[in-house]
Write an enzyme that holds these catalytic residues in place. Structure first.
Site, PDB file in Angstrom:
ATOM      1  N   ARG A  22      -4.490  35.555  47.746  1.00 32.52           N
ATOM      2  CA  ARG A  22      -3.445  34.562  47.301  1.00 32.52           C
ATOM      3  C   ARG A  22      -4.284  33.538  46.657  1.00 32.52           C
ATOM      4  O   ARG A  22      -4.990  32.797  47.420  1.00 32.52           O
ATOM      5  CB  ARG A  22      -2.857  34.376  48.679  1.00 32.52           C
ATOM      6  CG  ARG A  22      -2.005  33.020  48.544  1.00 32.52           C
ATOM      7  CD  ARG A  22      -1.627  32.539  49.605  1.00 32.52           C
ATOM      8  NE  ARG A  22      -0.744  31.154  49.477  1.00 32.52           N
ATOM      9  CZ  ARG A  22      -0.457  30.328  50.237  1.00 32.52           C
ATOM     10  NH1 ARG A  22      -0.846  30.338  51.524  1.00 32.52           N
ATOM     11  NH2 ARG A  22       0.453  29.254  50.256  1.00 32.52           N
TER      12      ARG A  22
ATOM     13  N   PRO B 257       3.236  30.859  57.109  1.00 35.97           N
ATOM     14  CA  PRO B 257       3.838  31.519  55.949  1.00 35.97           C
ATOM     15  C   PRO B 257       2.789  31.849  54.863  1.00 35.97           C
ATOM     16  O   PRO B 257       2.081  30.771  54.494  1.00 35.97           O
ATOM     17  CB  PRO B 257       5.248  30.781  55.316  1.00 35.97           C
ATOM     18  CG  PRO B 257       5.626  30.205  56.381  1.00 35.97           C
ATOM     19  CD  PRO B 257       4.508  29.656  57.457  1.00 35.97           C
ATOM     20  N   ASN B 258       2.745  33.178  54.384  1.00 34.81           N
ATOM     21  CA  ASN B 258       1.949  33.464  53.196  1.00 34.81           C
ATOM     22  C   ASN B 258       0.264  33.551  53.539  1.00 34.81           C
ATOM     23  O   ASN B 258      -0.309  33.933  52.966  1.00 34.81           O
ATOM     24  CB  ASN B 258       2.054  32.459  52.068  1.00 34.81           C
ATOM     25  CG  ASN B 258       3.653  32.550  51.706  1.00 34.81           C
ATOM     26  OD1 ASN B 258       4.039  33.664  51.212  1.00 34.81           O
ATOM     27  ND2 ASN B 258       4.218  31.286  51.632  1.00 34.81           N
TER      28      ASN B 258
ATOM     29  N   HIS C  44       5.178  20.767  55.532  1.00 36.26           N
ATOM     30  CA  HIS C  44       5.777  19.646  54.811  1.00 36.26           C
ATOM     31  C   HIS C  44       7.187  19.350  55.026  1.00 36.26           C
ATOM     32  O   HIS C  44       7.877  18.307  54.402  1.00 36.26           O
ATOM     33  CB  HIS C  44       5.636  19.893  53.305  1.00 36.26           C
ATOM     34  CG  HIS C  44       4.248  20.457  52.888  1.00 36.26           C
ATOM     35  ND1 HIS C  44       2.953  19.714  53.120  1.00 36.26           N
ATOM     36  CD2 HIS C  44       3.588  21.651  52.514  1.00 36.26           C
ATOM     37  CE1 HIS C  44       1.967  20.258  53.014  1.00 36.26           C
ATOM     38  NE2 HIS C  44       2.147  21.487  52.449  1.00 36.26           N
TER      39      HIS C  44
ATOM     40  N   TYR D 231      -7.453  28.817  48.058  1.00 33.28           N
ATOM     41  CA  TYR D 231      -7.628  29.237  49.459  1.00 33.28           C
ATOM     42  C   TYR D 231      -8.916  30.109  49.590  1.00 33.28           C
ATOM     43  O   TYR D 231      -9.256  30.197  50.964  1.00 33.28           O
ATOM     44  CB  TYR D 231      -6.358  29.989  49.764  1.00 33.28           C
ATOM     45  CG  TYR D 231      -5.168  29.185  49.607  1.00 33.28           C
ATOM     46  CD1 TYR D 231      -5.106  27.862  50.526  1.00 33.28           C
ATOM     47  CD2 TYR D 231      -4.120  29.543  48.925  1.00 33.28           C
ATOM     48  CE1 TYR D 231      -3.762  27.079  50.288  1.00 33.28           C
ATOM     49  CE2 TYR D 231      -2.986  28.753  48.638  1.00 33.28           C
ATOM     50  CZ  TYR D 231      -2.902  27.622  49.292  1.00 33.28           C
ATOM     51  OH  TYR D 231      -1.760  26.815  49.240  1.00 33.28           O
TER      52      TYR D 231
ATOM     53  N   GLU E  98      -4.073  20.334  63.358  1.00 38.09           N
ATOM     54  CA  GLU E  98      -3.231  20.780  62.189  1.00 38.09           C
ATOM     55  C   GLU E  98      -4.391  21.120  61.220  1.00 38.09           C
ATOM     56  O   GLU E  98      -5.459  20.357  60.968  1.00 38.09           O
ATOM     57  CB  GLU E  98      -2.460  19.784  61.400  1.00 38.09           C
ATOM     58  CG  GLU E  98      -1.734  20.249  60.357  1.00 38.09           C
ATOM     59  CD  GLU E  98      -0.635  19.349  59.750  1.00 38.09           C
ATOM     60  OE1 GLU E  98       0.143  18.866  60.784  1.00 38.09           O
ATOM     61  OE2 GLU E  98      -0.723  18.857  58.643  1.00 38.09           O
TER      62      GLU E  98
ATOM     63  N   ASP F 120       9.050  19.839  66.193  1.00 36.74           N
ATOM     64  CA  ASP F 120       9.884  19.687  67.583  1.00 36.74           C
ATOM     65  C   ASP F 120       9.339  20.836  68.655  1.00 36.74           C
ATOM     66  O   ASP F 120       9.037  20.484  69.953  1.00 36.74           O
ATOM     67  CB  ASP F 120      11.374  19.975  67.670  1.00 36.74           C
ATOM     68  CG  ASP F 120      11.973  18.470  66.999  1.00 36.74           C
ATOM     69  OD1 ASP F 120      11.222  17.402  66.862  1.00 36.74           O
ATOM     70  OD2 ASP F 120      13.039  18.742  66.710  1.00 36.74           O
TER      71      ASP F 120
ATOM     72  N   SER G  84      -6.947  23.985  52.163  1.00 41.47           N
ATOM     73  CA  SER G  84      -7.152  23.285  50.761  1.00 41.47           C
ATOM     74  C   SER G  84      -7.028  21.683  51.404  1.00 41.47           C
ATOM     75  O   SER G  84      -6.679  21.627  52.552  1.00 41.47           O
ATOM     76  CB  SER G  84      -6.137  23.863  49.659  1.00 41.47           C
ATOM     77  OG  SER G  84      -4.682  23.395  50.398  1.00 41.47           O
TER      78      SER G  84
ATOM     79  N   ALA H 192       3.333  26.152  54.460  1.00 40.28           N
ATOM     80  CA  ALA H 192       4.240  25.110  53.713  1.00 40.28           C
ATOM     81  C   ALA H 192       5.134  24.495  54.905  1.00 40.28           C
ATOM     82  O   ALA H 192       5.960  23.306  54.426  1.00 40.28           O
ATOM     83  CB  ALA H 192       5.112  25.933  52.607  1.00 40.28           C
TER      84      ALA H 192
ATOM     85  N   ASN I  59      -2.470  26.014  61.360  1.00 35.91           N
ATOM     86  CA  ASN I  59      -1.857  25.881  59.952  1.00 35.91           C
ATOM     87  C   ASN I  59      -0.756  26.413  59.712  1.00 35.91           C
ATOM     88  O   ASN I  59      -0.192  27.672  59.473  1.00 35.91           O
ATOM     89  CB  ASN I  59      -3.001  26.750  59.149  1.00 35.91           C
ATOM     90  CG  ASN I  59      -2.905  26.413  57.523  1.00 35.91           C
ATOM     91  OD1 ASN I  59      -1.889  25.872  57.110  1.00 35.91           O
ATOM     92  ND2 ASN I  59      -3.857  27.041  56.701  1.00 35.91           N
TER      93      ASN I  59
ATOM     94  N   ARG J 255       3.037  18.251  48.955  1.00 32.64           N
ATOM     95  CA  ARG J 255       1.886  18.644  50.044  1.00 32.64           C
ATOM     96  C   ARG J 255       1.306  17.495  50.526  1.00 32.64           C
ATOM     97  O   ARG J 255       0.668  17.686  51.613  1.00 32.64           O
ATOM     98  CB  ARG J 255       0.881  19.573  49.380  1.00 32.64           C
ATOM     99  CG  ARG J 255       1.343  20.712  48.892  1.00 32.64           C
ATOM    100  CD  ARG J 255       0.273  21.631  48.300  1.00 32.64           C
ATOM    101  NE  ARG J 255       0.521  22.621  47.388  1.00 32.64           N
ATOM    102  CZ  ARG J 255       1.143  23.659  47.615  1.00 32.64           C
ATOM    103  NH1 ARG J 255       1.572  24.019  48.981  1.00 32.64           N
ATOM    104  NH2 ARG J 255       1.683  24.766  46.704  1.00 32.64           N
TER     105      ARG J 255
ATOM    106  N   ARG K 186      -3.522  17.513  45.829  1.00 34.22           N
ATOM    107  CA  ARG K 186      -2.820  18.615  45.221  1.00 34.22           C
ATOM    108  C   ARG K 186      -1.028  17.880  44.978  1.00 34.22           C
ATOM    109  O   ARG K 186      -1.266  16.651  44.783  1.00 34.22           O
ATOM    110  CB  ARG K 186      -2.535  19.874  46.091  1.00 34.22           C
ATOM    111  CG  ARG K 186      -4.005  20.413  46.554  1.00 34.22           C
ATOM    112  CD  ARG K 186      -3.838  21.607  47.085  1.00 34.22           C
ATOM    113  NE  ARG K 186      -2.998  22.535  46.335  1.00 34.22           N
ATOM    114  CZ  ARG K 186      -2.444  23.839  47.128  1.00 34.22           C
ATOM    115  NH1 ARG K 186      -2.778  24.051  48.531  1.00 34.22           N
ATOM    116  NH2 ARG K 186      -1.644  24.738  46.435  1.00 34.22           N
TER     117      ARG K 186
ATOM    118  N   HIS L 132      -5.769  22.876  57.356  1.00 36.52           N
ATOM    119  CA  HIS L 132      -5.298  23.179  56.122  1.00 36.52           C
ATOM    120  C   HIS L 132      -6.529  23.721  55.195  1.00 36.52           C
ATOM    121  O   HIS L 132      -7.626  22.981  55.418  1.00 36.52           O
ATOM    122  CB  HIS L 132      -4.842  22.229  55.311  1.00 36.52           C
ATOM    123  CG  HIS L 132      -3.371  21.632  55.853  1.00 36.52           C
ATOM    124  ND1 HIS L 132      -2.207  22.520  55.892  1.00 36.52           N
ATOM    125  CD2 HIS L 132      -3.250  20.710  56.273  1.00 36.52           C
ATOM    126  CE1 HIS L 132      -1.344  21.953  56.400  1.00 36.52           C
ATOM    127  NE2 HIS L 132      -1.749  20.713  56.963  1.00 36.52           N
TER     128      HIS L 132
HETATM  129  C1  DQA Z   1      -2.224  25.208  53.150  1.00 31.42           C
HETATM  130  C2  DQA Z   1      -1.421  23.998  52.386  1.00 31.42           C
HETATM  131  C3  DQA Z   1       0.111  24.232  52.212  1.00 31.42           C
HETATM  132  O1  DQA Z   1       0.783  23.217  51.117  1.00 31.42           O
HETATM  133  C4  DQA Z   1       0.359  25.505  51.567  1.00 31.42           C
HETATM  134  O2  DQA Z   1       1.923  25.509  51.528  1.00 31.42           O
HETATM  135  C5  DQA Z   1      -0.287  26.688  52.342  1.00 31.42           C
HETATM  136  C6  DQA Z   1      -1.497  26.492  52.816  1.00 31.42           C
HETATM  137  C7  DQA Z   1      -3.742  25.207  53.306  1.00 31.42           C
HETATM  138  O3  DQA Z   1      -3.997  25.946  54.176  1.00 31.42           O
HETATM  139  O4  DQA Z   1      -4.323  24.613  52.643  1.00 31.42           O
HETATM  140  O5  DQA Z   1       0.596  27.746  52.619  1.00 31.42           O
HETATM  141  O6  DQA Z   1      -1.558  24.907  54.495  1.00 31.42           O
END
Ligand code: DQA
Length: 157
Positions: A18, A10-11, A80, A23, A98, A87, A102, A77, A74, A111, A107, A100
């Site tokens: 963003r 997401p996002n 978390h 990021y 995994e 699963d 950031s 959110a 990635n 997170r 943070r 990220h």
């Molecule tokens: C993220 C870190 C997550 O906490 C956040 O919700 C994101 C991006 C990152 O790439 O740093 O959407 O996964």
């Protein structure tokens, strides 16, 4: 040739606009392009996918489970709190890394915990695009070391 899924949660479709201070300024298209270039060097082909919806990400993993040898994800959110995604990663039985952009450990407290990491072979964070590239390298190294059957697969048999 390794078949690798690259999933953005997401996002992440809004990358570039963003919170660029957190990021970075690269768009998701820029990131996917760089991942594909590295994949070619590593003798891998990737399928990139982004969704803002947990269920769609899970469906994508299910639908591609027989094609893929590994996963770079990635989860945004979902990292978390999504036990459903955790699963799904465990269910498809392929090594996952995994990612990220950031540094989640510097943070907010929420997170700093990942529910998906336990079903992954590793995590790369805090280096923007390089987190993805490092993750892809780690995954390919792992696959060449463990061959078709990964440690994770053996453990859950
Ligand atoms: C993220 C870190 C997550 O906490 C956040 O919700 C994101 C991006 C990152 O790439 O740093 O959407 O996964």
């Amino acid at each position: 040739m390794y078949n690798i899924l690259v999933v953005h949660g997401p996002n992440l479709n809004l990358l570039g606009e963003r919170e660029p201070d957190v990021y970075g300024v690269l768009t998701l298209a820029d990131i996917d392009k760089r991942i594909k270039l590295l994949a070619t060097e590593l003798n891998a082909q990737v399928k990139c996918y982004q969704s803002n919806h947990e269920g769609q990400i899970i469906d994508f993993l299910h639908d591609n489970r027989k094609w893929s040898h590994g996963l770079v994800i990635n989860p945004g959110a979902l990292t978390h709190y999504s036990y459903a995604l955790r699963d799904a990663i465990a269910a498809i039985h392929i090594p996952a890394v995994e990612i990220h952009l950031s540094n989640i450990y510097e943070r907010e407290a929420f997170r700093q915990h990942s529910v998906t990491l336990e079903v992954c072979i590793g995590q790369k964070y805090g280096r923007g695009l390089e987190s993805y590239l490092d993750g892809l390298r780690l995954l390919v190294e792992h696959m060449s070391e463990f061959g078709e059957k990964t440690e994770f697969e053996k453990k859950s048999q």
